[in-house]
Design an enzyme around this catalytic site. Sequence first.
Site, PDB file in Angstrom:
ATOM      1  N   GLY A 245       1.962   0.038   8.930  1.00  0.00           N
ATOM      2  CA  GLY A 245       2.832   1.277   9.109  1.00  0.00           C
ATOM      3  C   GLY A 245       3.424   1.618   7.807  1.00  0.00           C
ATOM      4  N   SER A 246       3.001   1.011   6.465  1.00  0.00           N
ATOM      5  CA  SER A 246       3.675   1.464   5.195  1.00  0.00           C
ATOM      6  C   SER A 246       3.386   2.934   4.913  1.00  0.00           C
ATOM      7  CB  SER A 246       3.157   0.547   4.134  1.00  0.00           C
ATOM      8  OG  SER A 246       1.764   0.656   4.121  1.00  0.00           O
ATOM      9  N   TRP A 247       2.305   3.487   5.124  1.00  0.00           N
ATOM     10  CA  TRP A 247       2.079   4.855   4.758  1.00  0.00           C
ATOM     11  C   TRP A 247       2.702   5.722   5.651  1.00  0.00           C
ATOM     12  CZ3 TRP A 247      -3.134   6.969   2.935  1.00  0.00           C
ATOM     13  CH2 TRP A 247      -3.516   6.468   1.802  1.00  0.00           C
TER      14      TRP A 247
ATOM     15  N   LYS B 283      -9.040   6.238   2.341  1.00  0.00           N
ATOM     16  CA  LYS B 283      -9.592   5.074   1.375  1.00  0.00           C
ATOM     17  C   LYS B 283     -11.090   5.076   1.385  1.00  0.00           C
ATOM     18  CE  LYS B 283      -7.520   1.323   1.463  1.00  0.00           C
ATOM     19  NZ  LYS B 283      -6.976  -0.379   1.986  1.00  0.00           N
TER      20      LYS B 283
ATOM     21  N   ASP C 259      -5.735   5.107   5.699  1.00  0.00           N
ATOM     22  CA  ASP C 259      -5.702   3.885   4.897  1.00  0.00           C
ATOM     23  C   ASP C 259      -6.370   2.847   5.245  1.00  0.00           C
ATOM     24  OD1 ASP C 259      -5.053   2.626   2.223  1.00  0.00           O
ATOM     25  OD2 ASP C 259      -3.485   1.585   3.168  1.00  0.00           O
TER      26      ASP C 259
ATOM     27  N   SER D  39       0.847  -1.504   0.060  1.00  0.00           N
ATOM     28  CA  SER D  39       0.053  -0.179   0.130  1.00  0.00           C
ATOM     29  C   SER D  39       0.695   1.273  -0.009  1.00  0.00           C
ATOM     30  CB  SER D  39      -0.939   0.116   1.176  1.00  0.00           C
ATOM     31  OG  SER D  39      -0.295  -0.150   2.373  1.00  0.00           O
TER      32      SER D  39
END
EC number: 2.1.1.205
Length: 310
Positions: free
Chosen positions: A55-57, A164, A124, A25
């Site tokens: 925690g990717s964003w 989202k 997200d 993401s």
Amino acid sequence: MGKSSKDKRDLYYRKAKEQGYRARSAFKLLQLNDQFHFLDDPNLKRVVDLCAAPGSWSQVLSRKLFDESPSSDKEDRKIVSVDLQPMSPIPHVTTLQADITHPKTLARILKLFGNEKADFVCSDGAPDVTGLHDLDEYVQQQLIMSALQLTACILKKGGTFVAKIFRGRDIDMLYSQLGYLFDKIVCAKPRSSRGTSLEAFIVCLGYNPPSNWTPKLDVNTSVDEFFQGCFLNKLCISDKLSHWNEEERNIAEFMACGSLQSFDSDATYHDLPSSVAGTSSSLDPVQSPTNPPYKKALELKRSGKLTRSV
């Protein structure tokens, strides 16, 4: 993200691990930023990531605001990530394991910002999908409204909100509601988001609430009561059709994000393109789940104690 043949079936999944992201993401936010440049603003200092796990964003935000920023003045920059699930630490990011609907969470965020408002808020988050599209869309919109309530309390005037959404039959209702609070609403679909999915992202630019409206987060206040006075609560789906004016429905601008040279998120790549790292072996996950719901089942399986029903 695990080790499996999915590395070949989904190149965004593999590229995320190659570049150190915890989930694919991350590329959705990167492609949204390529189109709208909301993370390239040199004045961007205070950022909130809601429903942030794994925690990717937050990783993208950290790299954009600290690692890739040409500015030498980074001491005032702060990133706060909030989620009900625990998150492993991320450089330059303060993580809060908290409920976004609770006033105490609002107070903790504002305290970290020195009682200053945020410049950018993103979410997200999504519920566990059931496959029933109408139900999934409804639950997702409720999650967005919860995120919007917190956002209304912490976002500065002129700020940006990204969340989202699931594009369904009544999504124009959400566009209309957000139009009361923001100058411009755009529905964006990144290339890394599967075309077969209802998923898209609502990009709300220029936060501009009514001057006579003061948002106040309260666990005992309904969504309608929270937005009382800013006209947003006028728009609701009612069983009584006379209460709904079709002219109030808005159509948001739709925009596809990401280069046409980007990978197809729906395609299966049996031969890895040359732009992907040379090795064809599976990669280790960047960050294992901190406390997954299936943890106990895995432990039982590894110990040979997992029973199967006949």
